[in-house]
Design an enzyme around this catalytic site. Structure first.
Site, mmCIF file in Angstrom:
data_model
loop_
_atom_site.group_PDB
_atom_site.id
_atom_site.type_symbol
_atom_site.label_atom_id
_atom_site.label_comp_id
_atom_site.label_asym_id
_atom_site.label_seq_id
_atom_site.Cartn_x
_atom_site.Cartn_y
_atom_site.Cartn_z
ATOM 1 N N ARG A 174 41.160 -17.512 -22.768
ATOM 2 C CA ARG A 174 40.337 -18.535 -22.110
ATOM 3 C C ARG A 174 41.209 -19.576 -21.407
ATOM 4 N NH1 ARG A 174 35.118 -18.286 -24.566
ATOM 5 N NH2 ARG A 174 34.424 -19.696 -22.919
ATOM 6 N N ARG B 48 37.040 -9.465 -31.000
ATOM 7 C CA ARG B 48 36.394 -10.656 -30.419
ATOM 8 C C ARG B 48 36.821 -11.946 -31.114
ATOM 9 N NH1 ARG B 48 33.082 -6.266 -30.126
ATOM 10 N NH2 ARG B 48 31.872 -5.990 -28.224
ATOM 11 N N TYR C 177 30.374 -9.060 -15.732
ATOM 12 C CA TYR C 177 30.926 -10.237 -16.414
ATOM 13 C C TYR C 177 30.651 -11.492 -15.579
ATOM 14 C CZ TYR C 177 33.705 -6.713 -18.977
ATOM 15 O OH TYR C 177 34.126 -5.624 -19.721
ATOM 16 N N GLN D 164 38.165 3.843 -21.704
ATOM 17 C CA GLN D 164 38.239 2.512 -22.304
ATOM 18 C C GLN D 164 37.205 2.434 -23.419
ATOM 19 O OE1 GLN D 164 37.458 -2.144 -21.093
ATOM 20 N NE2 GLN D 164 38.354 -0.816 -19.525
ATOM 21 N N GLY E 144 41.640 -10.686 -23.991
ATOM 22 C CA GLY E 144 41.110 -11.813 -23.235
ATOM 23 C C GLY E 144 41.845 -13.098 -23.563
#
Length: 329
Positions: free
Chosen positions: A296, A223, A57, A190, A294
């Site tokens: 940001r 996503r 990443y 995972q 996730g």
């Protein structure tokens, strides 16, 4: 926050775990380092004590960001989860795909998990994370060029040395999981899982339930698709991997948004966002131990952590399941 035991191990992770892929910027069209650090710390303040990252990443950048974010937090209060087996700096193994780094330079990504590579990668990850041990060390993708037992003999050595506490896998099918488990106990797998992407429920999740392997669900929000904020004319930044992804084709976006509109009244009733409702449903799903999410920035991170406060009755879960079926998911 709720904490869940990972397989037969002594490791407990926060049911909502911080997924640091986007924090590395790579394949997400850039990152803001300070915002990513604030996001991790804001999640931690609300009980998100587990962080999942990987060397690939941002080619080390995500791990470095995680290292910066946690440097003032007592190490025993955290669960650091990272990976190995994807090399951009070595031409060995299976060529996974061609990409560009965060500076726009062409790079080739290889799936490689030879013994010496696993040992080397662990040392690099420890440095970037600023720690002397990793709680859960996972192979990122299967590598067809290296025998599975060779890979996990290396992980077993790292466990003996105290550099790794437990071994996990990512994206492994049942056969691969069984094979790896012959060398060292694998405590988790995972795998991709979301409301609209549930293929792993056919074989992999039932195997994990039966054999007490934790399932760490990645991309539970598909996503960002399941936030309800993606429209047919949504503009993806240059370098964003979602551009061209089948889930983000206009017909898929329309179908998903129509489903989300039908469950939104339930979210409103709970005083929750659609994202929070989706996350709570995910961690209520049989066999799903952890949702990796996730963020940001700080606001997204706080919202994700607070998904744990949403409570769903069995009737409400059934209602969502029925709507998924009606939508053809």
């Amino acid at each position: 926050m709720e904490y869940r035991k990972i397989g037969n191990s002594d490791l407990e992770m926060s049911a909502i775990t911080f997924g640091a892929w986007a924090a590395g910027g790579w394949m997400w069209g850039s990152t803001d380092r300070n915002e990513a650090i604030e996001a991790i710390q804001a999640g931690y303040d609300l009980g998100v004590t587990s962080i999942d990252t990987a060397p690939i990443y941002g080619q080390g950048e995500s791990e470095e960001i995680v290292g910066d974010a946690i440097k003032d937090i007592s190490r025993d209060k955290l669960q650091l989860v990272t990976k190995f087996g994807m090399r951009w700096d070595l031409e060995k193994g299976d060529l996974a795909f061609k990409s560009k780094d965060n500076n726009g330079k062409d790079i080739d990504i290889y799936k490689y998990a030879g013994k010496e590579s696993v040992i080397y990668e662990c040392e690099q990850s420890l440095k970037r994370l600023g720690t002397d041990y990793i709680d859960l060390y996972q192979i990122h993708w299967p590598d067809s060029t290296t025998p599975i037992d060779e890979t996990f003999e290396a992980v077993a050595r790292l466990v003996e040395q105290g550099k790794v506490r437990y071994a996990g896998v990512c994206n492994y099918n049942v056969d691969q999981l069984q094979k790896a488990n012959e060398t060292i106990e694998i405590v988790s797998n995972q795998i991709p899982f979301s409301m609209v992407n549930r293929g792993v429920e056919k074989e992999t999740v039932p195997y994990c339930i039966e054999n007490n392997k934790a399932v760490l669900a990645y991309s539970p929000m598909e996503r960002g698709l399941l936030t309800g904020k993606i429209t047919v004319d949504y503009h993806f930044e240059e370098g964003d991997h979602r551009k061209g992804n089948p889930f983000f084709k206009p017909e898929s976006i329309e179908r998903t948004n129509a489903f989300l509109a039908r469950i939104k009244p339930l979210a409103d009733e709970k005083n929750a966002s659609l994202s929070q409702l989706v996350l709570r449903w995910t961690i209520e799903r049989p066999g799903i131990t952890i949702a990796l999410v996730g963020a940001r920035n700080k606001q997204q991170s706080v919202q994700n952590a607070k998904a744990i406060d949403v409570k769903l009755t069995s009737d409400e879960i059934q209602f969502i399941n029925d709507e998924l079926k009606t939508a053809g998911f």
